[in-house]
Enzyme design. Structure first.
Site, PDB file in Angstrom:
ATOM      1  N   THR A   1      -7.189 -21.288  -9.040  1.00 18.36           N
ATOM      2  CA  THR A   1      -8.777 -21.434  -9.132  1.00 18.36           C
ATOM      3  C   THR A   1      -8.941 -22.054  -7.710  1.00 18.36           C
ATOM      4  O   THR A   1      -8.303 -22.777  -6.858  1.00 18.36           O
ATOM      5  CB  THR A   1      -9.257 -22.511 -10.096  1.00 18.36           C
ATOM      6  OG1 THR A   1     -10.608 -22.701  -9.816  1.00 18.36           O
ATOM      7  CG2 THR A   1      -8.557 -23.733  -9.990  1.00 18.36           C
ATOM      8  N   ASP A   2     -10.454 -21.547  -7.300  1.00 17.17           N
ATOM      9  CA  ASP A   2     -10.758 -22.092  -5.826  1.00 17.17           C
ATOM     10  C   ASP A   2     -11.063 -23.750  -6.050  1.00 17.17           C
ATOM     11  O   ASP A   2     -11.433 -24.596  -4.962  1.00 17.17           O
ATOM     12  CB  ASP A   2     -11.754 -21.374  -5.271  1.00 17.17           C
ATOM     13  CG  ASP A   2     -13.172 -21.322  -6.197  1.00 17.17           C
ATOM     14  OD1 ASP A   2     -13.024 -21.749  -7.351  1.00 17.17           O
ATOM     15  OD2 ASP A   2     -14.269 -20.977  -5.791  1.00 17.17           O
ATOM     16  N   GLU A   3     -11.076 -24.247  -7.254  1.00 16.10           N
ATOM     17  CA  GLU A   3     -11.713 -25.701  -7.261  1.00 16.10           C
ATOM     18  C   GLU A   3     -10.704 -26.632  -6.958  1.00 16.10           C
ATOM     19  O   GLU A   3     -11.101 -27.699  -6.539  1.00 16.10           O
ATOM     20  CB  GLU A   3     -11.982 -25.872  -8.852  1.00 16.10           C
ATOM     21  CG  GLU A   3     -12.764 -24.720  -9.328  1.00 16.10           C
ATOM     22  CD  GLU A   3     -13.749 -24.814 -10.734  1.00 16.10           C
ATOM     23  OE1 GLU A   3     -13.725 -26.117 -11.102  1.00 16.10           O
ATOM     24  OE2 GLU A   3     -14.090 -24.206 -11.403  1.00 16.10           O
TER      25      GLU A   3
ATOM     26  N   TYR B   1      -9.559 -31.116 -14.264  1.00 15.94           N
ATOM     27  CA  TYR B   1      -9.242 -29.632 -14.466  1.00 15.94           C
ATOM     28  C   TYR B   1      -8.733 -29.347 -12.896  1.00 15.94           C
ATOM     29  O   TYR B   1      -7.458 -28.797 -12.893  1.00 15.94           O
ATOM     30  CB  TYR B   1     -10.476 -28.865 -14.711  1.00 15.94           C
ATOM     31  CG  TYR B   1     -10.074 -27.330 -14.468  1.00 15.94           C
ATOM     32  CD1 TYR B   1      -9.264 -26.468 -15.235  1.00 15.94           C
ATOM     33  CD2 TYR B   1     -10.829 -26.702 -13.290  1.00 15.94           C
ATOM     34  CE1 TYR B   1      -8.659 -25.323 -14.846  1.00 15.94           C
ATOM     35  CE2 TYR B   1     -10.654 -25.179 -13.256  1.00 15.94           C
ATOM     36  CZ  TYR B   1      -9.538 -24.723 -14.166  1.00 15.94           C
ATOM     37  OH  TYR B   1      -9.294 -23.124 -13.600  1.00 15.94           O
TER      38      TYR B   1
ATOM     39  N   LYS C   1      -4.688 -28.300 -12.003  1.00 19.02           N
ATOM     40  CA  LYS C   1      -4.437 -26.948 -11.409  1.00 19.02           C
ATOM     41  C   LYS C   1      -3.888 -27.041  -9.945  1.00 19.02           C
ATOM     42  O   LYS C   1      -2.871 -26.350  -9.509  1.00 19.02           O
ATOM     43  CB  LYS C   1      -5.809 -26.133 -11.294  1.00 19.02           C
ATOM     44  CG  LYS C   1      -6.180 -25.378 -12.652  1.00 19.02           C
ATOM     45  CD  LYS C   1      -5.315 -24.598 -13.534  1.00 19.02           C
ATOM     46  CE  LYS C   1      -5.016 -23.258 -12.693  1.00 19.02           C
ATOM     47  NZ  LYS C   1      -4.328 -22.452 -13.771  1.00 19.02           N
TER      48      LYS C   1
HETATM   49  P1  NAD Z   1      -9.441 -19.380 -20.868  1.00 24.37           P
HETATM   50  O1  NAD Z   1      -9.620 -20.882 -21.219  1.00 24.37           O
HETATM   51  O2  NAD Z   1     -10.453 -18.218 -21.424  1.00 24.37           O
HETATM   52  O3  NAD Z   1      -7.823 -18.916 -21.389  1.00 24.37           O
HETATM   53  C1  NAD Z   1      -6.783 -19.641 -21.452  1.00 24.37           C
HETATM   54  C2  NAD Z   1      -5.561 -19.070 -22.368  1.00 24.37           C
HETATM   55  O4  NAD Z   1      -4.603 -19.924 -22.486  1.00 24.37           O
HETATM   56  C3  NAD Z   1      -6.124 -19.075 -24.006  1.00 24.37           C
HETATM   57  O5  NAD Z   1      -5.799 -17.594 -24.550  1.00 24.37           O
HETATM   58  C4  NAD Z   1      -5.431 -20.182 -24.621  1.00 24.37           C
HETATM   59  O6  NAD Z   1      -5.000 -19.928 -25.895  1.00 24.37           O
HETATM   60  C5  NAD Z   1      -4.051 -20.261 -23.614  1.00 24.37           C
HETATM   61  N1  NAD Z   1      -3.291 -21.467 -23.611  1.00 24.37           N
HETATM   62  C6  NAD Z   1      -3.983 -22.769 -23.225  1.00 24.37           C
HETATM   63  N2  NAD Z   1      -3.109 -23.565 -23.417  1.00 24.37           N
HETATM   64  C7  NAD Z   1      -1.794 -22.938 -23.771  1.00 24.37           C
HETATM   65  C8  NAD Z   1      -0.634 -23.328 -24.011  1.00 24.37           C
HETATM   66  N3  NAD Z   1      -0.251 -24.905 -23.867  1.00 24.37           N
HETATM   67  N4  NAD Z   1       0.403 -22.523 -24.228  1.00 24.37           N
HETATM   68  C9  NAD Z   1       0.090 -21.241 -24.309  1.00 24.37           C
HETATM   69  N5  NAD Z   1      -1.035 -20.567 -24.101  1.00 24.37           N
HETATM   70  C10 NAD Z   1      -1.982 -21.704 -23.953  1.00 24.37           C
HETATM   71  O7  NAD Z   1      -8.977 -19.192 -19.466  1.00 24.37           O
HETATM   72  P2  NAD Z   1      -9.568 -18.264 -18.383  1.00 24.37           P
HETATM   73  O8  NAD Z   1     -11.022 -18.552 -17.842  1.00 24.37           O
HETATM   74  O9  NAD Z   1      -9.268 -16.697 -18.760  1.00 24.37           O
HETATM   75  O10 NAD Z   1      -8.732 -18.750 -17.103  1.00 24.37           O
HETATM   76  C11 NAD Z   1      -7.326 -18.031 -16.785  1.00 24.37           C
HETATM   77  C12 NAD Z   1      -6.405 -18.586 -15.930  1.00 24.37           C
HETATM   78  O11 NAD Z   1      -7.530 -18.364 -14.637  1.00 24.37           O
HETATM   79  C13 NAD Z   1      -6.564 -20.203 -15.740  1.00 24.37           C
HETATM   80  O12 NAD Z   1      -5.172 -20.605 -15.382  1.00 24.37           O
HETATM   81  C14 NAD Z   1      -7.529 -20.614 -14.808  1.00 24.37           C
HETATM   82  O13 NAD Z   1      -7.345 -22.006 -14.255  1.00 24.37           O
HETATM   83  C15 NAD Z   1      -7.473 -19.621 -13.875  1.00 24.37           C
HETATM   84  N6  NAD Z   1      -8.821 -19.414 -13.318  1.00 24.37           N
HETATM   85  C16 NAD Z   1     -10.014 -19.255 -14.000  1.00 24.37           C
HETATM   86  C17 NAD Z   1     -11.417 -18.796 -13.461  1.00 24.37           C
HETATM   87  C18 NAD Z   1     -12.282 -18.588 -14.327  1.00 24.37           C
HETATM   88  O14 NAD Z   1     -13.692 -18.461 -13.665  1.00 24.37           O
HETATM   89  N7  NAD Z   1     -12.496 -18.683 -15.485  1.00 24.37           N
HETATM   90  C19 NAD Z   1     -11.478 -18.903 -12.166  1.00 24.37           C
HETATM   91  C20 NAD Z   1     -10.322 -18.868 -11.445  1.00 24.37           C
HETATM   92  C21 NAD Z   1      -8.798 -19.077 -11.952  1.00 24.37           C
HETATM   93  P1  TYD Z   2     -19.048 -23.515 -15.685  1.00 30.67           P
HETATM   94  O1  TYD Z   2     -19.175 -22.179 -16.177  1.00 30.67           O
HETATM   95  O2  TYD Z   2     -18.364 -24.722 -16.371  1.00 30.67           O
HETATM   96  O3  TYD Z   2     -17.819 -23.365 -14.545  1.00 30.67           O
HETATM   97  P2  TYD Z   2     -17.080 -24.711 -13.031  1.00 30.67           P
HETATM   98  O4  TYD Z   2     -17.418 -25.768 -13.638  1.00 30.67           O
HETATM   99  O5  TYD Z   2     -15.635 -24.047 -13.534  1.00 30.67           O
HETATM  100  O6  TYD Z   2     -17.744 -23.876 -11.984  1.00 30.67           O
HETATM  101  O7  TYD Z   2     -20.080 -23.940 -14.643  1.00 30.67           O
HETATM  102  C1  TYD Z   2     -20.680 -23.190 -13.862  1.00 30.67           C
HETATM  103  C2  TYD Z   2     -21.829 -24.005 -13.273  1.00 30.67           C
HETATM  104  O8  TYD Z   2     -22.981 -24.330 -13.923  1.00 30.67           O
HETATM  105  C3  TYD Z   2     -21.306 -25.635 -12.823  1.00 30.67           C
HETATM  106  O9  TYD Z   2     -21.976 -25.907 -11.592  1.00 30.67           O
HETATM  107  C4  TYD Z   2     -21.850 -26.233 -13.960  1.00 30.67           C
HETATM  108  C5  TYD Z   2     -23.003 -25.738 -14.320  1.00 30.67           C
HETATM  109  N1  TYD Z   2     -23.387 -25.619 -15.716  1.00 30.67           N
HETATM  110  C6  TYD Z   2     -24.723 -25.717 -16.221  1.00 30.67           C
HETATM  111  O10 TYD Z   2     -25.689 -26.311 -15.499  1.00 30.67           O
HETATM  112  N2  TYD Z   2     -24.904 -25.712 -17.435  1.00 30.67           N
HETATM  113  C7  TYD Z   2     -23.879 -25.394 -18.565  1.00 30.67           C
HETATM  114  O11 TYD Z   2     -24.306 -25.523 -19.899  1.00 30.67           O
HETATM  115  C8  TYD Z   2     -22.679 -25.314 -18.070  1.00 30.67           C
HETATM  116  C9  TYD Z   2     -21.669 -25.123 -18.935  1.00 30.67           C
HETATM  117  C10 TYD Z   2     -22.441 -25.178 -16.625  1.00 30.67           C
END
Ligand code: NAD
Ligand code: TYD
Length: 349
Positions: free
Chosen positions: A130-132, A155, A159
């Site tokens: 993630t960019d975070e 989080y 990561k």
């Molecule tokens: P998500 O929470 O939707 O899915 C995570 C998946 O991992 C789920 O299916 C869960 O069952 C599985 N999982 C969790 N713990 C596990 C374990 N111990 N063993 C096996 N499986 C397990 O997450 P996402 O949003 O799809 O993110 C996927 C990846 O991309 C993550 O690594 C996240 O850090 C990264 N990422 C997400 C975003 C975003 O905006 N969602 C952005 C950048 C990077």
């Molecule tokens: P989120 O979707 O949780 O992603 P991330 O924290 O990884 O960026 O949140 C996106 C942005 O929205 C973040 O600035 C937090 C804010 N947010 C709200 O204002 N209300 C909400 O209910 C949630 C879940 C997030």
């Protein structure tokens, strides 16, 4: 080629699994997922019977299980997405993030070190991050691949730690690795605890839409299929040992984004313009809330020719349509646990 995709039942993972299964019929795709609250096999019903797809229910924190499947299936490559992914949950329960994101990743690295030892250079470990990890920006500037790590939430700290371990395996043991750091994704199958699907669900049901603080925090949103396309390009053409930033060049202040979403949904639901904006409810800010994320993906664009395929307006419209058409999916995943957490925070101002 046999590819292990971890976290393939989650939001992004399910789109990556579908893309690889459909686009590469000669690859065998193994989806390893623990099926936590965020993992849902309903995300993959359209491809579950394909011959080149298998599901493995398992936990990446279980080293003995990983040893068994690496021994049995002889994977050529890993695309690692399994993680605990929600910042608010990481604030409430940081240890779960250390367990899966750090220990789970190191367990996978130990499994590949053991099972790929004879011909390590013929394999690939691709870590999805993630960019975070880069921390929080002020008004200006963009994260580049050279930006020093400065994670601020449990989080992002977990990561960042997993990214460091992956690089350590590259430098210490010569494991071929790639890492990509992506901005906020949105799209179908997104668990409704994250901002966009939570807001869609609440607007649909005429419930308060919680905006943390003043809604001034900025995120750079990317349609999930464009992230999956970037992962495909980096997996096949990215340089071993390199990092690639992936972003949408699409910054939005949270409040502006929610207002746009309210207007889009009013139109789609035949509601009077301005109706849903009344649902916007300012709530207590997130602890340590990062102000702004914005990513420079010019390396990926210039070196590998990737660019986002949909505009934000198109992506958001498709996403809203998907949630309105997939009510059953939404009902199945809505457990209620996290809504209690938010409800405690509602403080109408
Ligand atoms: P998500 O929470 O939707 O899915 C995570 C998946 O991992 C789920 O299916 C869960 O069952 C599985 N999982 C969790 N713990 C596990 C374990 N111990 N063993 C096996 N499986 C397990 O997450 P996402 O949003 O799809 O993110 C996927 C990846 O991309 C993550 O690594 C996240 O850090 C990264 N990422 C997400 C975003 C975003 O905006 N969602 C952005 C950048 C990077
Ligand atoms: P989120 O979707 O949780 O992603 P991330 O924290 O990884 O960026 O949140 C996106 C942005 O929205 C973040 O600035 C937090 C804010 N947010 C709200 O204002 N209300 C909400 O209910 C949630 C879940 C997030």
């Amino acid at each position: 080629m046999k590819i292990l995709i971890t976290g393939g039942a989650g939001f992004i993972g399910s789109h990556v699994v579908r893309l690889f299964v459909n686009k590469y019929p000669n690859y065998q795709i193994y989806n390893l997922d623990k099926l936590t609250y965020a993992g849902n096999l309903e995300n993959l019903t359209d491809i579950e019977h394909k011959e080149n797809y298998s599901f493995l229910k398992g936990d990446i924190t279980d080293a003995a299980y990983l040893d068994e499947i690496f021994g049995n299936y002889k994977f050529d490559a890993v695309i690692h997405l399994a993680a605990e992914s929600h910042v608010d949950r990481s604030i409430a329960d940081p240890l779960a993030f250390v367990q899966t994101n750090v220990i789970g990743t190191v367990n996978l690295l130990l499994a590949v070190k053991k099972h790929w030892a004879d011909d390590l250079e013929k394999h690939l470990f691709y870590h999805i991050s993630t960019d975070e990890v880069y921390g929080s920006l002020g008004e200006d500037g963009l994260f580049t691949e050279e930006t020093p790590y400065d994670p601020r939430s449990p989080y992002s700290a977990s990561k960042a730690s997993s990214d460091h371990f992956v690089r350590a395996w590259y430098h210490t043991y010569g494991l071929p690795v790639k890492i990509s750091n992506c901005s906020n994704n949105y799209g179908p199958n997104h668990f409704p605890e994250k901002l966009i699907p939570l807001a869609i669900n609440n607007i649909k049901n005429e419930r308060p839409v919680p905006v943390y603080g003043k809604g001034e925090n900025v995120r750079d949103w990317l349609y999930v299929l464009d992230h999956a396309r970037a992962i495909d390009v980096i997996f096949h053409n990215g340089k071993v040992g390199d990092t690639y930033n992936i972003g949408g060049i699409n910054e939005w202040k949270n409040l502006d984004l929610i207002e746009l979403l309210c207007d889009v949904m009013d139109e789609k639901l035949g509601r009077e313009k301005g109706h849903s904006r009344k649902l916007i409810t300012f709530v207590k800010d997130r602890a340590g809330h990062d102000l702004r994320y914005a990513i420079d993906s010019s390396k990926l664009v210039n070196e590998l020719g990737w660019k986002p395929s949909v505009t934000f307006e198109e992506g958001l419209s498709k996403t809203v349509d998907w949630y309105l058409e997939n009510n059953e999916w939404l009902e199945h995943v809505t457990s209620g646990n996290y809504t209690h957490y938010y409800e405690e925070q509602y403080t109408n101002r």
